[in-house]
Design an enzyme around this catalytic site. Structure first.
Site, PDB file in Angstrom:
ATOM      1  N   LYS A  21     -17.156-159.876  40.351  1.00 32.08           N
ATOM      2  CA  LYS A  21     -16.436-159.897  39.082  1.00 32.08           C
ATOM      3  C   LYS A  21     -16.477-158.531  38.424  1.00 32.08           C
ATOM      4  CE  LYS A  21     -16.562-163.381  36.019  1.00 32.08           C
ATOM      5  NZ  LYS A  21     -17.179-164.395  35.132  1.00 32.08           N
ATOM      6  N   ARG A  64     -24.082-174.995  24.327  1.00 35.71           N
ATOM      7  CA  ARG A  64     -23.105-175.144  23.250  1.00 35.71           C
ATOM      8  C   ARG A  64     -22.511-176.541  23.198  1.00 35.71           C
ATOM      9  NH1 ARG A  64     -19.541-170.152  25.115  1.00 35.71           N
ATOM     10  NH2 ARG A  64     -19.847-171.408  26.953  1.00 35.71           N
ATOM     11  N   SER A 106     -18.094-165.314  25.074  1.00 36.79           N
ATOM     12  CA  SER A 106     -17.730-163.917  25.330  1.00 36.79           C
ATOM     13  C   SER A 106     -16.273-163.775  25.744  1.00 36.79           C
ATOM     14  CB  SER A 106     -18.634-163.325  26.419  1.00 36.79           C
ATOM     15  OG  SER A 106     -19.961-163.252  25.981  1.00 36.79           O
TER      16      SER A 106
END
Length: 162
Positions: free
Chosen positions: A41, A90, A127
């Site tokens: 990545k 989250r 992000s």
């Protein structure tokens, strides 16, 4: 010594990440922020930039250090005598994925995972979303530290100037 690892890509670090790191630093003698090197990545920020930013925004936490790693997290934990991985959660979708990883990690090496619920103020902050907002000139100051906001603006200042 009770040592924990907070792993992630931190591209970029958000206030949600920092909340988990700060809270972890109160529970453990030492917290290692382990920035994952993923060679498949391409991040917005280089690994060196992420480490630099993380060191700056955590300099008020004397028991926190920042490093990079690649390979298996359990190997990194063993090499650094860390008994616990701390992961912020989250939403239920985070838990589903992270539970599999935690079970694999304990099976491979005995490393425990502590799931820490994210402060509701940051439960929607990711992000990838922060980068998308910043790319199109949106306001990100409530999601990231000032240093990160400046660095995002620098990265995206030429967007739309063709």
């Amino acid at each position: 010594m009770r040592r924990a690892v907070c792993p992630g890509s931190f591209d970029p670090v958000t206030r949600g990440h920092l909340d988990i790191i700060d809270r972890s630093s109160r529970l453990f003698d030492e917290v290692i922020i382990a920035v994952l090197v993923n060679q498949t990545k391409q991040g917005l920020f280089s690994i060196a930039e992420r480490i630099e930013i993380l060191r700056e925004v955590t300099k008020n936490l004397p028991n926190v250090r920042v490093e990079s790693f690649q390979g298996l997290l359990v190997d990194y934990c063993r090499d650094n005598d860390a008994q616990v991985v701390v992961k912020g959660i989250r939403a239920v979708s985070d838990f589903d994925y992270e539970l599999q990883m935690a079970q694999m990690n304990i099976g491979l090496s005995g490393v425990e995972t502590l799931f820490m619920p994210t402060n509701p103020l940051y439960s929607f902050v990711a992000s990838s979303l922060v980068k998308e907002i910043a790319k199109w000139g949106g306001e990100v100051s409530s999601f990231v530290p000032e240093l990160v906001e400046r660095r995002l603006l620098e990265k995206f200042r030429d967007v739309g100037t063709d």
